[in-house]
Design a protein around this motif. Structure first.
Motif, PDB file in Angstrom:
ATOM      1  N   LEU A  92     -53.885 -19.372   6.942  1.00 15.50           N
ATOM      2  CA  LEU A  92     -52.256 -19.781   7.507  1.00 15.50           C
ATOM      3  C   LEU A  92     -52.007 -19.133   8.897  1.00 15.50           C
ATOM      4  CD1 LEU A  92     -49.643 -21.020   7.434  1.00 15.50           C
ATOM      5  CD2 LEU A  92     -48.918 -18.855   6.116  1.00 15.50           C
ATOM      6  N   ALA A  93     -52.693 -17.869   9.197  1.00 14.67           N
ATOM      7  CA  ALA A  93     -52.757 -17.423  10.363  1.00 14.67           C
ATOM      8  C   ALA A  93     -53.504 -17.834  11.557  1.00 14.67           C
ATOM      9  CB  ALA A  93     -52.870 -15.932  10.383  1.00 14.67           C
ATOM     10  N   LEU A  94     -54.713 -18.541  11.082  1.00 12.34           N
ATOM     11  CA  LEU A  94     -55.457 -19.368  12.062  1.00 12.34           C
ATOM     12  C   LEU A  94     -54.898 -20.465  12.327  1.00 12.34           C
ATOM     13  CD1 LEU A  94     -59.004 -18.548  10.443  1.00 12.34           C
ATOM     14  CD2 LEU A  94     -58.036 -17.607  12.463  1.00 12.34           C
ATOM     15  N   ILE A  95     -53.998 -21.115  11.385  1.00 13.96           N
ATOM     16  CA  ILE A  95     -53.523 -22.352  11.935  1.00 13.96           C
ATOM     17  C   ILE A  95     -52.466 -22.227  12.957  1.00 13.96           C
ATOM     18  CG2 ILE A  95     -52.026 -24.138  11.106  1.00 13.96           C
ATOM     19  CD1 ILE A  95     -53.735 -24.115   8.349  1.00 13.96           C
ATOM     20  N   VAL A  96     -51.631 -21.226  12.561  1.00 12.52           N
ATOM     21  CA  VAL A  96     -50.084 -20.804  13.375  1.00 12.52           C
ATOM     22  C   VAL A  96     -51.188 -20.403  14.791  1.00 12.52           C
ATOM     23  CG1 VAL A  96     -48.453 -19.311  13.822  1.00 12.52           C
ATOM     24  CG2 VAL A  96     -48.907 -20.302  11.433  1.00 12.52           C
ATOM     25  N   LEU A  97     -52.130 -19.553  14.752  1.00 11.94           N
ATOM     26  CA  LEU A  97     -52.328 -19.081  16.194  1.00 11.94           C
ATOM     27  C   LEU A  97     -53.034 -20.000  16.996  1.00 11.94           C
ATOM     28  CD1 LEU A  97     -53.762 -15.571  14.825  1.00 11.94           C
ATOM     29  CD2 LEU A  97     -51.865 -15.895  16.329  1.00 11.94           C
TER      30      LEU A  97
END
Length: 381
Positions: A92-97
């Motif tokens: 999820l963090a990779l998608i947002v970042l």
């Protein structure tokens, strides 16, 4: 600092970072735990965000005086966005970042090109010789980061991106003398909608979108594919560097070799080189053929890009230039690449290197669209 030195330095620092991001970011994502299909989705989402970011940022720049402040803000925010990848590397963090970073960082590309278009008029900038410093820095990044990752691991991709963006931010703070200014009696730049409605603009954008979009699989998966075929990351860096070295030769000789060529002829030459290049890469991974294919980067990317820049800077009225740069970056270098990256992520596990052949198919409609002049009804009376 003179405009030529300032812009050449910004080109060099941006493309140093891009020489890390393009070939190696997928390797870093793999190091962070992402699978091939997820990497394709991340890169595709990033390109969609890039498209939106380019339109959002460049639509707010309607005058030459806005260019330098925008460069400084974008460089600072880009530094922060890459540093944020240290904080969390969950899916999820990779998608947002990835979305957040791509809204900001890639907008530095059309901004620098808009500055170049302004300085071509204002101080008679030799675009090729200014831009080639970016290509040279791209090679340095390819080789240096390839060696670093071979010896110390893929985490150095992120480390070097943060260093590069920090240097670019510091460079952007230096003054340019004289700064970019409007010419006498020049009216405020057209809106993106006004530029979109100009004669031949939609056809031009579709052509360059197909030509630049055909590079999607190369950008996103060539390093991963060649690594799986047994090539070391240092060798992959040399291959990428060779392609950009060929690009530097074309940029350095732009005025001597290509000054008399129209935008349409440059784009046609780029299309033909693309067809040959992707056919070779889809057929073999023998090193001698890969070297030839990488030399054709001088045509597939560089001549296509020079054709686009020639159309924008020479065939359009001055008030349309910034908007045209935004649309070129957003649609040709952003949205189309995003769509084909997502497709590549789905096709690569099934087709492997044969996906390059599909990139050749993408180029064919561009050749058909270039059958007539782009400039016949371009300028408005």
């Amino acid at each position: 600092m003179t405009p030529v030195f300032w812009l050449s330095s910004m080109f060099a620092l941006f493309y140093f970072s891009y020489g890390i991001y393009l070939p190696y970011w997928s390797l870093w994502l793999s190091h962070a735990g992402a699978e091939a299909e997820f990497i394709g989705m991340l890169l595709g989402l990033g390109m969609v965000a890039r498209c939106a970011g380019n339109l959002l940022v460049m639509s707010r720049i309607r005058a030459a005086r806005h260019l330098l402040p925008a460069a400084r803000w974008l460089a600072w925010l880009s530094l922060l966005s890459f540093a944020a990848f240290y904080l969390n590397q969950s899916s999820l963090a990779l998608i947002v970042l990835m979305i957040g970073m791509n809204v900001i960082y890639p907008s530095l590309m059309p901004l620098n090109e808009a500055l170049a278009s302004r300085l071509i008029v204002q101080v008679r900038l030799d675009y090729g010789k200014a831009r080639l410093w970016g290509s040279a820095a791209f090679i340095v990044a390819n080789v240096a980061v390839g060696s670093l990752t071979s010896h110390w691991g893929e985490q150095w991709v992120l480390h070097m991106m943060v260093v590069a963006m920090g240097l670019m931010w510091l460079m952007s703070l230096l003054p340019m003398t004289p700064p970019p200014v409007e010419q006498q009696d020049e009216r405020q730049g057209d809106s993106l909608l006004q530029v979109w409605r100009r004669p031949n603009m939609k056809r031009f954008l579709l052509i360059v979108a197909l030509l630049q979009g055909s590079h999607a699989f190369y950008y996103g998966f060539s390093a991963l594919y060649w690594q799986q075929q047994g090539y070391a990351t240092s060798t992959i860096g040399y291959l990428w560097g060779l392609g950009v070295l060929a690009e530097i030769v074309v940029l350095a000789m732009n005025r001597q070799w290509f000054e008399a060529m129209t935008a349409r002829r440059l784009l046609l030459a780029g299309a033909l080189c693309s067809l040959v290049r992707w056919t070779i890469m889809g057929s073999t991974t023998h090193i001698s053929w890969l070297i030839l294919a990488q030399l054709l980067h001088a045509g597939s990317f560089c001549l296509s890009h020079l054709g686009a820049m020639r159309y924008i800077s020479r065939d359009l009225a001055s008030e349309a230039v910034i908007g045209a740069q935004a649309l070129y970056a957003a649609l040709a270098m952003g949205l189309m690449v995003a769509l084909l990256l997502v497709a590549s992520g789905q096709l690569y596990p099934v087709l492997g290197g044969y996906t390059f052949g599909l990139m050749a198919v993408v180029v064919v409609p561009a050749c058909w669209l270039l059958r007539t002049s782009l400039t016949e009804y371009t300028r408005e009376s």
